[in-house]
Design an enzyme around this catalytic site. Structure first.
Site, mmCIF file in Angstrom:
data_model
loop_
_atom_site.group_PDB
_atom_site.id
_atom_site.type_symbol
_atom_site.label_atom_id
_atom_site.label_comp_id
_atom_site.label_asym_id
_atom_site.label_seq_id
_atom_site.Cartn_x
_atom_site.Cartn_y
_atom_site.Cartn_z
ATOM 1 N N ASP A 81 0.849 -1.199 0.000
ATOM 2 C CA ASP A 81 0.000 0.000 0.000
ATOM 3 C C ASP A 81 0.877 1.240 0.000
ATOM 4 O O ASP A 81 1.913 1.266 0.688
ATOM 5 C CB ASP A 81 -0.868 0.056 1.254
ATOM 6 C CG ASP A 81 -2.022 -0.919 1.224
ATOM 7 O OD1 ASP A 81 -2.095 -1.731 0.290
ATOM 8 O OD2 ASP A 81 -2.856 -0.858 2.161
ATOM 9 N N LYS A 96 2.053 4.461 1.483
ATOM 10 C CA LYS A 96 1.970 4.992 2.850
ATOM 11 C C LYS A 96 1.931 6.511 2.782
ATOM 12 O O LYS A 96 2.889 7.152 2.330
ATOM 13 C CB LYS A 96 3.151 4.529 3.697
ATOM 14 C CG LYS A 96 2.979 4.912 5.165
ATOM 15 C CD LYS A 96 4.095 4.419 6.032
ATOM 16 C CE LYS A 96 3.739 4.621 7.505
ATOM 17 N NZ LYS A 96 3.264 5.978 7.815
ATOM 18 N N ARG A 134 -6.425 7.690 15.448
ATOM 19 C CA ARG A 134 -5.815 6.442 15.925
ATOM 20 C C ARG A 134 -5.786 6.383 17.446
ATOM 21 O O ARG A 134 -5.698 5.307 18.029
ATOM 22 C CB ARG A 134 -4.409 6.277 15.352
ATOM 23 C CG ARG A 134 -3.416 7.322 15.803
ATOM 24 C CD ARG A 134 -2.063 7.090 15.158
ATOM 25 N NE ARG A 134 -1.460 5.855 15.627
ATOM 26 C CZ ARG A 134 -0.490 5.206 14.991
ATOM 27 N NH1 ARG A 134 -0.045 5.666 13.851
ATOM 28 N NH2 ARG A 134 0.027 4.107 15.492
ATOM 29 N N GLU A 157 -6.898 6.905 5.816
ATOM 30 C CA GLU A 157 -6.020 8.054 6.047
ATOM 31 C C GLU A 157 -6.624 9.250 5.321
ATOM 32 O O GLU A 157 -7.209 9.103 4.249
ATOM 33 C CB GLU A 157 -4.628 7.750 5.473
ATOM 34 C CG GLU A 157 -3.537 8.672 5.941
ATOM 35 C CD GLU A 157 -2.692 8.062 7.046
ATOM 36 O OE1 GLU A 157 -1.790 8.750 7.536
ATOM 37 O OE2 GLU A 157 -2.950 6.893 7.427
ATOM 38 N N PHE A 171 -8.110 1.970 3.301
ATOM 39 C CA PHE A 171 -7.314 0.782 3.018
ATOM 40 C C PHE A 171 -7.815 -0.474 3.726
ATOM 41 O O PHE A 171 -7.264 -1.550 3.544
ATOM 42 C CB PHE A 171 -5.827 0.992 3.327
ATOM 43 C CG PHE A 171 -5.534 1.577 4.675
ATOM 44 C CD1 PHE A 171 -5.686 0.822 5.831
ATOM 45 C CD2 PHE A 171 -5.066 2.882 4.783
ATOM 46 C CE1 PHE A 171 -5.387 1.353 7.068
ATOM 47 C CE2 PHE A 171 -4.766 3.422 6.024
ATOM 48 C CZ PHE A 171 -4.922 2.656 7.175
#
Length: 510
Positions: A214, A216, A239, A268, A308
């Site tokens: 993925d 980042k 988070r 994100e 994701f």
């Protein structure tokens, strides 16, 4: 149970370096709380021992705690009294609430001893450091309730916090823990990534198995909950499980546009420039900061949503499904919001993808096992991040005495680069990361020998010792004289082969 009993345990845990001893101390106190007859007491004590407010926030910061009454001579505060007072404090709002909040703080703290006042300030501000992290609190809950630790860990993952899990475990045992499920609208702990220095090492760890990579992004990790039947259909959590729904209306709109009744998504958000390259992290961070004023959000840089992972969809929990299955369902649900990803066993293709992501201005990649379940709240082999490591040679200007496990050691070091114009050494950050016990022992002796003066808990030293620092990035800063600060700085090694005149410059860091 008196608050002093919790503080006594907190101090004892902070004073020992033995994980076994910490676990036993916590377990004893949790058992004692459970014998009090009120399950709420167990929950509050567990949260307090973790340094967490059950209320998460009570609307009081450092300023509201700066002028406290004289402490009480004797300890009389009960844990549930404190909990009730903080719950009442959280509920104060509207006209006259500032005065009422100040009066409520005074009424609580006037009954607290000096130790209790200091401890409560740390708890309320989130600055309590007592060595009772998840690594010892979860086994302590298991020990106190005589239940398997694996059940405690899974329950904490799904519940988000240890307090409710401790209450369930000591009140209802393993059966109660097994009843804890994912709830839409209640944040669960995010899955975390381990790290490797390069793509080759990450693929080697996979032993030739197919992996996913993925992109980042250097944005804000976000957990999105969609429940169209709820009063607030979309809720967004960071988070750290803080809710920031009102700060990201464009993300709320994107999630509300999905064809689902209920969903929990992991992703994100990041602020992008017109050419698609990311803005500096601070631009994204400004959108989610606690100081962000919702009324001015329309004037702030918008963020783009990338997803994701998918943990729940329309009544179906997916956390125990293989990642490949979760991704397939996510791709069908939100193809336009999914993060860039490839799946391969080819090291050359993986490296090319990594290089392309960096060329786009992003952080690196996360290498993922397509067969891994969603193991929230801890780092493992299922996800491995790979980022280019930047390093700098800097000089130490000062060091702070440690607390908790690091009590008695000089720990947090003040770092400086050289201003090429003036030749002055200019502070660009601090770090206490990357230090082994051996390093802490060595640097305590070294910096005490270089001491020039003290200011509170800070030992100022002669600028002679050079240290090699790894960092993830550089951002602008008004906190440090150099105008910049290092992100995620950590110690690699001390360098006796270099002198302070050889350290890196501000220009190079910029």
């Amino acid at each position: 149970m008196q608050l002093a009993r919790v503080i006594e345990t907190s101090a004892a845990v902070a004073a020992t370096r033995s994980r076994t001893a910490k676990t036993a101390l916590l377990a004893d106190t949790l058992r004692e709380a459970a014998q009090g007859g009120d399950p709420r007491l167990t929950e509050v004590v567990a949260d307090y021992l973790a340094g967490v407010l059950p209320q998460r926030t009570v609307g009081v910061g450092y300023r509201g705690l700066s002028a406290l009454p004289d402490p009480a001579e004797e300890s009389t505060l009960e844990v549930l009294e404190v909990d009730a007072a903080l719950e009442s404090l959280r509920g104060l709002a509207g006209s006259g609430s500032a005065a009422a909040r100040s009066a409520a703080v005074g009424a609580l703290f006037v009954r607290a001893t000096g130790d209790e006042q200091r401890w409560l300030v740390g708890l309320i501000t989130g600055e309590l450091r007592q060595g009772a992290g998840d690594g010892v609190l979860m086994p302590a809950i298991a020990q106190a309730a005589d239940v398997p630790e694996v059940l405690v860990r899974r329950a904490v993952m799904l519940a988000g916090y240890a307090g409710p899990v401790a209450r369930a475990a000591l009140d209802g045992g393993a059966e109660a823990l097994e009843e804890i499920r994912l709830e839409v609208g209640r944040p669960l702990r995010p899955m975390l990534a381990g790290s490797e220095p390069d793509v080759g090492a990450a693929l080697a760890a996979a032993s030739g198995a197919e992996v996913a990579l993925d992109a980042k992004l250097d944005g804000i990790r976000l957990q999105a909950h969609l429940d169209r039947a709820a009063d607030v259909p979309v809720r967004l959590f960071t988070r750290s499980l803080d809710e920031i729904t009102d700060r990201l209306p464009e993300v709320v709109e994107a999630i509300a546009g999905l064809d689902a009744s209920t969903a929990v998504l992991d992703g994100e958000v990041i602020a992008l420039q017109d050419d698609g390259r990311p803005h500096p992290f601070q631009v994204t961070g400004a959108r989610t900061a606690s100081s962000a004023d919702p009324a001015t959000l329309a004037t702030r840089t918008p963020v783009t949503t990338y997803l994701f992972d998918l943990l729940h969809l329309d009544g179906r929990d997916l956390v125990d499904e293989p990642a490949s299955e979760r991704w397939a369902v996510l791709q069908a649900l939100a193809p336009g919001l999914s993060v860039e990803r490839i799946t391969t066993t080819d090291a050359a293709r993986a490296q090319a993808f990594f290089d392309d992501v960096l060329a786009q201005g992003h952080e690196g990649v996360v290498v993922k096992d397509p067969q891994a379940v969603y193991a929230a709240g801890r780092r493992g082999a299922g996800w491995v991040k790979v980022k280019p490591r930047r390093t700098a040679d800097l000089v130490v200007l000062g060091v702070e005495w440690g607390s908790g496990r690091r009590q008695g050691w000089l720990s947090n070091i003040h770092l400086a680069a050289r201003d090429p114009e003036s030749g002055e050494l200019v502070m660009v950050g601090k770090t206490f990361k990357g230090m082994t016990d051996a390093i802490l022992t060595w640097q305590t002796e070294r910096f005490l020998a270089l001491e020039t003066s003290r200011e509170g808990h800070v030992v100022h030293v002669r600028p002679e010792q050079v240290v090699e620092i790894a960092y993830d990035g550089v951002q602008t800063s008004r906190r440090y004289p150099g105008g910049i600060a290092l992100r995620f700085a950590r110690v690699l090694r001390y360098r006796d082969d270099k002198g302070p005149e050889e350290v890196d410059t501000l220009d190079r860091l910029k």
